[in-house]
Design a protein around this motif. Structure first.
Motif, short mmCIF file in Angstrom:
data_model
loop_
_atom_site.label_atom_id
_atom_site.label_comp_id
_atom_site.label_asym_id
_atom_site.label_seq_id
_atom_site.Cartn_x
_atom_site.Cartn_y
_atom_site.Cartn_z
N LYS A 1 0.81 -1.23 -0.03
CA LYS A 1 -0.06 0.08 0.06
C LYS A 1 0.92 1.40 0.02
N TYR A 2 0.35 2.16 -0.09
CA TYR A 2 0.94 3.54 -0.01
C TYR A 2 0.57 4.47 1.12
N PHE A 3 1.47 5.32 1.57
CA PHE A 3 1.34 6.25 2.75
C PHE A 3 1.70 7.76 2.09
N ILE A 4 0.73 8.55 2.26
CA ILE A 4 0.96 9.96 1.74
C ILE A 4 0.86 11.00 3.04
N LYS A 5 2.13 11.66 3.00
CA LYS A 5 2.16 12.69 3.91
C LYS A 5 1.74 13.91 3.24
N ASP A 6 1.26 14.94 4.16
CA ASP A 6 0.88 16.36 3.66
C ASP A 6 0.69 17.39 4.92
N GLY A 7 1.18 18.64 4.70
CA GLY A 7 1.12 19.48 5.80
C GLY A 7 -0.17 20.40 5.60
N ALA A 8 -1.16 20.02 4.88
CA ALA A 8 -2.26 20.89 4.81
C ALA A 8 -2.89 20.82 6.28
N HIS A 9 -3.09 21.99 6.55
CA HIS A 9 -3.40 22.55 8.12
C HIS A 9 -4.41 23.21 8.23
N ASN A 10 -5.40 23.88 7.05
CA ASN A 10 -6.41 24.67 7.36
C ASN A 10 -7.39 24.21 6.16
N PRO A 11 -8.85 24.47 6.48
CA PRO A 11 -9.82 24.13 5.54
C PRO A 11 -9.47 23.95 4.19
N ALA A 12 -9.02 25.18 3.65
CA ALA A 12 -8.79 25.57 2.14
C ALA A 12 -7.75 24.44 1.74
N ALA A 13 -6.77 24.37 2.26
CA ALA A 13 -5.61 23.65 1.84
C ALA A 13 -6.04 22.07 1.74
N PHE A 14 -6.83 21.81 3.07
CA PHE A 14 -7.47 20.31 3.17
C PHE A 14 -8.17 19.72 2.06
#
Length: 404
Positions: free
Chosen positions: A287-300
């Protein structure tokens, strides 16, 4: 003073000075006017990518280039770079000590680092330095500089208790970095935000440029490559997501305004990467593991849109979620609940992140929720389906990707 003592001093700094005191300290240190050319970047989202790519383009064009960004993932040294190399511990301590000795009022963590960066860039005799705003723009400590170019990447609801509860109010804060006679480049801002930026530029007799939307975007999610058309040229990038590639185009446009040739921009774009922006690792279980720093509603929202278009998205996937203090965590939780059935709540940094118990109360319990008490014990191979970790840069940095 040792590096550790320096960090302890910085992290305990709680000063609430004014922007004028930051400027007074800079003047006392003879840091203003700047001894180098600068670019100043504000925006709710995207400013880190734009700043990093633009600095890389300037560096590869033969300019000695400084870069000041936030937040850091592992060490504050990451925030201050010259030619893509972090400041060393000795220089960091020296610069911070110099600021402390000359401060005209008690300065806080970010204010000290802003001045330390200018001090270091001056000592290193950089040709250009790219400054990313911390929060807002108008009252941000980076706003003591007069740049060659100002850039506003985006405007959306975030840090509302500090910046305002409407896009218009936030746009006023972002537009606060526009200086008289200095051109400003705008990303794809909401109409109401762009009007404010444009009217501010007109009042200050500054040229206002609006970036074009990228065209013909194609993405290879497995190899993390994208291609798009911009300014009648084709660009290959190592970025995933429409928003991230639009950020790349914004950085390219800024470089073109500064006189950089488009072939250099194309070459740098093809190799440039950003950590914790749709960062993909293949797990031992396939499987795959994705990391992202999206930390507010617009970015999320942008992250979810990208994830759902990817081949990794499936019904049994797991979201590992943390939420940073000062952001709209309730909306973040609502978005998480409407898109994932398996959610793990985490708190990688008690100083900066919201306790899982508080987040737990935001869910209506239509999803399977667990709490990750020990980040170091997390094993992504134990989860069903693919995994997306988001909500905080500190979470993305702390989690072990479990690579083969």
């Amino acid at each position: 003073m040792t590096f550790e003592d320096c960090l302890n001093s910085l992290f305990s700094a709680r000063g609430k000075s004014s922007l004028q005191e930051v400027k007074n300290t800079a003047l006392k240190m003879k840091l203003l006017p700047l001894k180098f050319k600068a670019v100043h970047i504000a925006g709710t989202n995207g400013k880190g990518t734009v700043a990093g790519l633009l600095a890389d383009i300037l560096c590869k064009s033969g300019f000695k280039t400084g870069l000041f960004t936030s937040p850091h993932l592992k060490s504050p040294l990451e925030r201050i770079k010259t030619d893509d190399a972090d400041i060393d511990k000795t220089s960091f301590v020296k610069a911070v000590a110099s600021v402390r000795e000359n401060q005209t009022a008690e300065l806080n963590f970010f204010e000290v680092l802003t001045l330390a960066a200018i001090c270091y860039f001056t000592e290193k005799k950089v040709d250009f330095a790219v400054f990313e705003c911390g929060i807002g723009g108008l009252l941000d400590s980076t706003n003591i500089i007069t740049p060659e170019l100002s850039v506003i990447t985006s405007a959306a609801l975030d840090h509302c208790s500090m910046l305002g509860a409407s896009v218009e109010e936030i746009a006023v804060q972002k537009s606060g970095i526009i200086k008289p006679g200095v051109p400003v480049l705008c990303g794809l801002l909401p109409t109401e935000a762009y009007k404010i930026a444009a009217s501010t530029a007109e009042r200050l007799k500054s040229v206002c440029v609006k970036v074009e939307k990228i065209k013909n975007l194609t993405q290879d999610f497995y190899n993390l490559k994208s291609r798009f058309d911009f300014e009648n040229h084709s660009f290959l990038t190592s970025l995933i997501g429409e928003a991230q590639n639009q950020n790349a185009a914004l950085a390219v446009k800024a470089a073109l305004i500064l006189g950089i040739d488009i072939k250099t921009c194309q070459k740098v774009c093809a190799c440039f990467t950003m950590p914790c922006r749709f960062e993909v690792a293949k797990l031992k279980n396939g499987k795959y593991f994705i990391k992202d720093g999206a930390h507010n509603p617009a970015a999320f929202k942008e992250l979810i849109k990208t994830y759902k278009r990817s081949p990794f998205c499936g019904p049994g996937d797991t979201l590992v979620l943390a939420a940073s203090k000062g952001h709209d965590y309730k909306t973040l939780c609502a978005l998480a609940e409407s898109n994932f059935k398996n959610i793990i709540l985490a708190c990688p940094d008690k100083e900066r992140n919201i306790a899982p118990e508080i987040l737990l109360n935001c869910f209506k319990k239509n999803v399977k929720i667990s709490v990750l008490r020990d980040i170091s014990a997390f094993n992504p191979n134990d989860c069903g389906g693919c995994i997306l970790a988001a909500g905080s840069f500190y979470l993305a940095a702390a989690l072990n990707a479990g690579r083969d």
